[in-house]
Design a protein around this motif. Structure first.
Motif, PDB file in Angstrom:
ATOM      1  N   TYR A 152       0.858  -1.185   0.000  1.00 37.01           N
ATOM      2  CA  TYR A 152       0.000   0.000   0.000  1.00 37.01           C
ATOM      3  C   TYR A 152       0.888   1.226   0.000  1.00 37.01           C
ATOM      4  N   TYR A 207       0.926  11.874   0.828  1.00 38.51           N
ATOM      5  CA  TYR A 207       0.335  12.870   1.710  1.00 38.51           C
ATOM      6  C   TYR A 207       0.866  14.261   1.358  1.00 38.51           C
ATOM      7  N   GLN A 233       1.440  17.986   2.978  1.00 38.64           N
ATOM      8  CA  GLN A 233       1.574  18.649   4.276  1.00 38.64           C
ATOM      9  C   GLN A 233       1.722  20.144   4.054  1.00 38.64           C
ATOM     10  N   LYS A 250      -1.372  22.746   9.098  1.00 38.47           N
ATOM     11  CA  LYS A 250      -2.461  21.798   8.840  1.00 38.47           C
ATOM     12  C   LYS A 250      -1.967  20.370   9.014  1.00 38.47           C
ATOM     13  N   GLY A 251      -2.881  19.483   9.316  1.00 37.78           N
ATOM     14  CA  GLY A 251      -2.520  18.072   9.367  1.00 37.78           C
ATOM     15  C   GLY A 251      -2.281  17.545   7.971  1.00 37.78           C
ATOM     16  N   SER A 252      -1.384  16.604   7.857  1.00 41.56           N
ATOM     17  CA  SER A 252      -1.103  16.007   6.551  1.00 41.56           C
ATOM     18  C   SER A 252      -2.355  15.342   6.007  1.00 41.56           C
ATOM     19  N   LEU A 300      -4.137  12.893   2.961  1.00 42.93           N
ATOM     20  CA  LEU A 300      -3.974  11.925   1.890  1.00 42.93           C
ATOM     21  C   LEU A 300      -4.493  12.525   0.592  1.00 42.93           C
ATOM     22  N   PHE A 311       4.776  13.859   0.851  1.00 44.19           N
ATOM     23  CA  PHE A 311       5.436  12.673   1.390  1.00 44.19           C
ATOM     24  C   PHE A 311       4.863  11.423   0.743  1.00 44.19           C
ATOM     25  N   GLY A 337      -1.168  -1.153   9.030  1.00 46.58           N
ATOM     26  CA  GLY A 337      -1.476   0.204   8.634  1.00 46.58           C
ATOM     27  C   GLY A 337      -0.339   1.148   8.959  1.00 46.58           C
ATOM     28  N   LEU A 391       2.811   3.171   8.491  1.00 53.07           N
ATOM     29  CA  LEU A 391       3.415   3.720   7.288  1.00 53.07           C
ATOM     30  C   LEU A 391       4.867   4.096   7.527  1.00 53.07           C
ATOM     31  N   PHE A 422       7.578   6.558   5.901  1.00 55.54           N
ATOM     32  CA  PHE A 422       7.525   7.728   5.034  1.00 55.54           C
ATOM     33  C   PHE A 422       8.869   8.015   4.378  1.00 55.54           C
TER      34      PHE A 422
END
Lengths: 118, 116
Positions: B32, B36, B38, B42-44, B46, B89, B102, B104, B106
């Motif tokens: 997977y 993302y 960024q 702000k929050g990263s 998808l 990213f 799940g 990740l 990076f």
């Protein structure tokens, strides 16, 4: 706002002090992750929870770090006896997953808690 | 352990041009690959993802390609706009034990600047 929230947004502390960060995930998200990000780098995995169970911890998570998610909702990340090298952005993310190995849920990130250790 | 390399670290393009960011991963079991965006304060978020059972995925101006044999994947942004300026990213998911965590891994990030 129903996104992931983190508190505090910024913490300045002196070396040797303890700090605690809180993360409130999106409600009903069963997975919660903590990452650390330093300037110019990508987020580095620290630990993650499925509900209240902490399922994995990175080698980056020394004995001075502890994370909890007591009721499977919010989580705290505590750093004891902080060091200057702990200065970073601490990111929390949450996701919902059925547990099926092919079903990787999207991670929703909070804005982060920036730690500065003087 | 799993490693993800991302290039370039900075990318500057003119508005309307295309931008390409490339990543390579080390764990052949990764299945997977999300990207993302960024932005400051702000929050990263998808923006697109791809799973190992497909080679390409497109969503409007954004596309991702995956070459499992070579273990690399790329983000393509066409008709870039100033609001595309951000840090991007790539990531790869790693499996642990019997399931997909799940978790990740990076890449180092690419700072994209789109000049008006």
């Amino acid at each position: 706002d129903t996104g992931v929230s983190q508190d505090p947004r910024h913490k300045i502390t002196k070396r040797g002090q303890n700090v605690t960060f809180r993360c409130d995930p999106i409600s009903e998200h069963n997975r919660l992750y903590w990452y650390r990000q330093t300037l110019g780098q990508g987020p580095e995995f620290l630990t993650y929870f499925q509900n209240e169970a902490q399922l994995e911890k990175s080698r980056l998570l020394s004995d001075r770090f502890s994370a909890e998610r007591p009721k499977g909702s919010f989580s705290t990340l505590e750093i004891q006896r902080t060091e200057q090298g702990d200065s970073a952005m601490y990111l929390c993310a949450s996701s919902v997953t059925s547990g099926d190995w092919v079903n990787t849920g999207e991670l929703f990130f909070g804005e982060g808690s920036r730690l500065t250790v003087l | 352990g799993e490693n993800v390399e991302q290039h370039p670290s900075t990318l500057s393009v003119q508005e309307g041009d295309s931008a390409v960011i490339k990543c390579t991963y080390s764990d052949s079991a990764s299945n997977y690959f999300p990207w993302y965006k960024q932005e400051l304060g702000k929050g990263s978020q998808l923006i697109i993802d791809i799973r190992s059972n497909v080679g390409e995925k497109k969503d409007q101006r954004i596309a991702v390609t995956l070459n499992k044999t070579a273990k690399h994947f790329s983000l393509h942004i066409t008709e870039t706009q100033p609001e595309d300026s951000a840090v991007y990213f790539c990531a790869a998911s790693t499996r642990s034990g019997s399931g997909n965590t799940g978790k990740l891994i990076f890449g180092q990030g690419t700072t994209l600047q789109v000049k008006p």
